[in-house]
Design an enzyme around this catalytic site. Sequence first.
Site, short mmCIF file in Angstrom:
data_model
loop_
_atom_site.label_atom_id
_atom_site.label_comp_id
_atom_site.label_asym_id
_atom_site.label_seq_id
_atom_site.Cartn_x
_atom_site.Cartn_y
_atom_site.Cartn_z
N GLN A 4 -2.95 -8.08 7.68
CA GLN A 4 -3.37 -6.75 7.57
C GLN A 4 -5.00 -6.52 7.91
OE1 GLN A 4 -1.89 -5.12 3.67
NE2 GLN A 4 0.11 -5.64 4.53
N HIS A 64 -0.25 -6.20 -9.29
CA HIS A 64 -0.62 -4.76 -9.63
C HIS A 64 -0.41 -4.50 -11.07
CE1 HIS A 64 -1.62 -4.50 -5.51
NE2 HIS A 64 -0.41 -4.66 -5.04
N ASP A 101 -5.61 -8.61 -1.30
CA ASP A 101 -4.23 -7.68 -0.78
C ASP A 101 -4.32 -7.41 0.50
OD1 ASP A 101 -2.19 -6.10 -1.03
OD2 ASP A 101 -2.87 -4.97 -2.51
#
Length: 426
Positions: free
Chosen positions: A33, A241, A292
Site C-alpha cells: 500500500q 486497531h 499499517d
Amino acid sequence: MAAIEVGATLGDADERHRCALPGMPNLHSHAFQRGMAGLAERRGVSSDSFWTWREIMYRFVDRMTPDDVRAIAAMAYVEMLEAGFTRVGEFHYLHHDLDGQPFADRAEMSGAVLSAAGETGIGMTLLPVLYSYAGFGAQAPQPGQARFLNALDGYARLLEGAQAHARALPDAVVGVAPHSLRAVSPEQLRALVPLARHRPVHIHIAEQEKEVADCLAWSGARPVEWLLDNAPVDGTWCLVHATHMTDAETLGLARSGAVAGLCPITEANLGDGLFPVAPFLDAGGRFGVGSDSNVLIDCAEELRLLEYGQRLSRRARNVMARGAGHSTGADLYAGALAGGSAALGTGPAGGIAVGQSADLVSLDLDHPALLHRQGDTITDSFVFAGGRSAIDCVWRHGEKLVEGGQHRARDRVRRVYARVLERLIA
C-alpha cells in the site's frame, strides 16, 4: 550480542555514538500500500470512509506482479529503517496472480516481501493472511478480493510455502493471521488455532463503527466481545486497531494479555477513531505501534500522534506517562517496544544486552531538537520535537544499514520503485 565489554579502548575501526535507542518493532504493515500513498485524498460524492478508501486500494492492486510487490516493499522497508523501525510485522494478504488464481508456488507473493526484507536488512515477522469472505456470516467475496482468497486447505499450503521462503533470512518469524471476523468464519478461526502452535496470531478487529454494527447484527455481540468469548486469546495474539470497545471489552482485552496493535497515522488518515488508551493501560494492557497503510512511515510520528490523540480527546497533557514525574516520550517508547516485540514473536524487547539482536538506532545529539538534552529528556525531544530527522544511524542484527539518516541501498531501491510506479499509476 555474544558479549559486552565496558570501558573498552576505541580502536581504529570502531565508532563512537553518544546516544542509542533499541530499534522499534513495526507490528502492522501492508507494504504494497506504500505505492498508493496519497492517491485516496480526493473527496467523493458522498461521505468518505475506510470503505471508500478500500475501493481505491482494490483498483491499485489489480495490476501488481510479484516483482512489483518486491519493489514497493523494498522502498517501504528502506523508509522504515530510516525512521527507526528495525523489524516489521507484514500482514500480507495479496496472494494470487492477476486473474485471482494461485501461483504454482502458493507463497510466491510472500516470497516477494521476504526477498525485499532480505534486500534491505529489516527483520521480518511474516503474517500470511487467511481471507475467505466479504462479510460476517460467510458472505460471498467481491470481485476485487479475488487475489486475497484462500480456503483452509489452500491457506495451510500457503503457510508451509511461506515458512520455506523464510528460511533464507537469519531470524524471520512466520505467524498466522485471520484477516478479521468479517473475512473468516468461526469454524475457520477454530481450525487456525492448531496451525498457530505458539506462533504470533494477528487479527484486524473493531476498526470501524460499521464493523461493530455488522457484527452485532450477525452475532448479537460486539467484535472484541465475540472474539474474547470464542477464541483462546492470550499473550501470543495481537488485536490490530480494536478502536471501538466498551469498558468491559477494554478490560477484557487488557486481562487477556494480548497486545493492542495501534496504527495512529493510518487510523487518523482513514477517520477510524481513537483507541481507549488510558483505561487500557490502567488495566495493565500492552500495546505496540504499526505503520499499517504506510501512507507515512515515521516511528516518532506514530508515538507522537498516539499521545496527541489522547490529549485532544481527554483535554489533558502527558496522558500516557505512567506516573508523576515520568517521561511521556520514554514511557511511550518503552511500552511500544515491549508490546511490539511480544507481538512479533521475538521475545523480550531489544537493547544492548547479551543474547539480544543488536538492533539499534543512534540519535544525533547535535540536532537542534536534541541539543543539551540528557536522560529521558532526549527521548521526549526525539518523539515530540525531532522525529526521524534526528536519527543518525541504524543497525540491524549488528550490521549498519543507515548512516547519516539514509539507507545504504536507498538510491538503487528508489530507482526500481520509480519504474514500477510509472507503470502502475500511469
